[in-house]
Design a protein around this motif. Structure first.
Motif, short mmCIF file in Angstrom:
data_model
loop_
_atom_site.label_atom_id
_atom_site.label_comp_id
_atom_site.label_asym_id
_atom_site.label_seq_id
_atom_site.Cartn_x
_atom_site.Cartn_y
_atom_site.Cartn_z
N UNK A 160 -10.42 4.54 1.20
CA UNK A 160 -9.51 3.71 0.43
C UNK A 160 -10.15 2.39 0.05
N UNK A 161 -11.06 1.89 0.90
CA UNK A 161 -11.78 0.67 0.58
C UNK A 161 -12.61 0.86 -0.69
N UNK A 162 -13.27 2.00 -0.79
CA UNK A 162 -14.15 2.25 -1.93
C UNK A 162 -13.35 2.40 -3.23
N UNK A 163 -12.15 2.92 -3.10
CA UNK A 163 -11.34 3.10 -4.29
C UNK A 163 -10.52 1.89 -4.67
N UNK A 188 -13.94 5.49 -7.46
CA UNK A 188 -14.74 4.37 -6.97
C UNK A 188 -14.45 3.11 -7.79
N UNK A 189 -14.29 2.00 -7.11
CA UNK A 189 -14.16 0.70 -7.76
C UNK A 189 -15.51 -0.01 -7.61
N UNK A 190 -16.33 -0.07 -8.65
CA UNK A 190 -17.67 -0.65 -8.53
C UNK A 190 -17.67 -2.08 -8.02
N UNK A 191 -16.69 -2.87 -8.41
CA UNK A 191 -16.66 -4.26 -7.97
C UNK A 191 -16.44 -4.36 -6.47
N UNK A 192 -15.57 -3.52 -5.94
CA UNK A 192 -15.28 -3.52 -4.51
C UNK A 192 -16.50 -3.06 -3.72
N UNK A 193 -17.14 -1.97 -4.17
CA UNK A 193 -18.30 -1.44 -3.46
C UNK A 193 -19.46 -2.44 -3.53
N UNK A 194 -19.65 -3.07 -4.67
CA UNK A 194 -20.71 -4.07 -4.83
C UNK A 194 -20.50 -5.24 -3.89
N UNK A 195 -19.26 -5.70 -3.76
CA UNK A 195 -18.97 -6.83 -2.88
C UNK A 195 -19.27 -6.46 -1.42
N UNK A 196 -18.84 -5.26 -1.01
CA UNK A 196 -19.11 -4.81 0.36
C UNK A 196 -20.61 -4.73 0.61
N UNK A 243 -11.19 10.24 -2.57
CA UNK A 243 -11.42 11.46 -3.33
C UNK A 243 -10.56 12.62 -2.81
N UNK A 244 -10.67 12.90 -1.51
CA UNK A 244 -9.93 14.01 -0.91
C UNK A 244 -9.47 13.61 0.48
N UNK A 245 -8.29 14.08 0.86
CA UNK A 245 -7.80 13.91 2.23
C UNK A 245 -7.49 15.30 2.77
N UNK A 246 -8.36 15.78 3.67
CA UNK A 246 -8.24 17.13 4.17
C UNK A 246 -6.89 17.45 4.79
N UNK A 247 -6.37 16.52 5.61
CA UNK A 247 -5.10 16.79 6.28
C UNK A 247 -3.96 16.94 5.28
N UNK A 268 -19.31 8.60 -1.64
CA UNK A 268 -19.17 7.19 -1.29
C UNK A 268 -20.44 6.64 -0.66
N UNK A 269 -21.08 7.45 0.18
CA UNK A 269 -22.30 7.02 0.85
C UNK A 269 -23.41 6.74 -0.17
N UNK A 270 -23.55 7.62 -1.15
CA UNK A 270 -24.59 7.42 -2.17
C UNK A 270 -24.30 6.18 -3.02
N UNK A 271 -23.03 5.96 -3.31
CA UNK A 271 -22.66 4.77 -4.08
C UNK A 271 -22.98 3.50 -3.30
N UNK A 272 -22.63 3.50 -2.00
CA UNK A 272 -22.90 2.31 -1.19
C UNK A 272 -24.40 2.08 -1.06
N UNK A 273 -25.17 3.16 -0.87
CA UNK A 273 -26.63 3.03 -0.80
C UNK A 273 -27.17 2.34 -2.05
#
Length: 250
Positions: free
Chosen positions: A27-30, A36-44, A67-71, A94-99
């Motif tokens: 949810x943080x990434x979105x 994905x919210x690029x501004x949020x991910x960039x700030x993190x 993206x998906x919630x399995x439960x 999300x991991x690739x975006x943060x990288x």
């Protein structure tokens, strides 16, 4: 290419550099929505880079709820295991975006996944992850545990323990720590600066999964739960400043 030496003013835990694992939900990434919210991910990413530049060794476990919630998919009739695997793939995105954003902030980063996908990430190898952190690289863990029915909360505790982290940091949206009740519905809820694992489990607090609380308690790993609403809060938590709620054995 060789990495620059650790600065002499590095943040230390005892005689060793501070090493922590940061749990970030999907949810943080979105930014609270799907995708994905690029501004949020960039700030993190910039906040993580700022801590690394001060000598903190950082790894990150990312969720995939944007993206998906399995439960939730399972509750609508989808096979739970298959739904969980879909969620794991979301965490890899999300991991690739943060990288990418961490590297744009000037700090090297590596993605390790629990499901082999060699073209985009390394397989999860604890000793290699530790070595990356010792070389001032951020390690981002994706694909959860690689197994269904395991939450990223539990994976965060497991990864933190296996890579010798000093503390598990849990960033939350909408709250700035652990409260006696839900502050969004109860105006009398009070922020707890310190909390024991026993109380968290006895009171059924839903900050993280009970299994993650138990894993940290049984292995003496402290956890800090903090809000991500204030500017610089991620860097503060990574540096070990007093923020949010500290959860410990006693």
């Amino acid at each position: 290419m060789s990495q620059p030496p650790v600065r002499d003013d590095r943040v230390a835990h005892g005689t060793h550099p501070r090493r922590v694992l940061l749990k970030l939900s999907g949810e943080v990434f979105g930014g609270g929505s799907v995708g994905l919210d690029p501004d949020v991910v960039s700030d993190a990413a910039q906040q993580i880079a700022a801590a690394v530049n001060q000598g903190v060794q950082v790894s990150v476990v990312v969720g995939g709820g944007n993206f998906f919630r399995g439960a939730e998919l399972s509750a609508h009739g989808m096979d739970r295991a298959r739904a969980d695997y879909m969620g794991m793939l979301g965490t890899v995105m999300n991991a690739l975006a943060l990288q990418d954003f961490i590297e744009k902030a000037g700090v090297p980063a590596r993605v390790q996944t629990a499901i082999a996908m060699g073209q985009v990430a390394e397989s999860y190898i604890p000793l290699r992850a530790i070595r990356h952190m010792e070389k001032n690289r951020v390690v981002v863990f994706g694909a959860g545990a690689g197994l269904p029915y395991f939450s990223t909360d539990t994976v965060s505790a497991q990864r933190a323990l296996e890579t010798g982290c000093d503390e598990l940091l849990v960033g939350k949206n909408g709250v700035d720590g652990v409260y006696t009740a839900d502050p969004r519905t109860n105006p009398d809820a009070q922020l707890l600066e310190h909390l024991t694992y026993e109380r968290a489990l006895a009171d059924g607090l839903q900050v993280v999964d009970a299994s993650a609380f138990a894993l940290c308690r049984d292995n003496g790993l402290t956890m800090r739960v903090f809000g991500m609403g204030e500017p610089g809060s991620i860097t503060q938590a990574l540096l070990g400043e007093k923020i949010g709620t500290l959860v410990s054995c006693g």
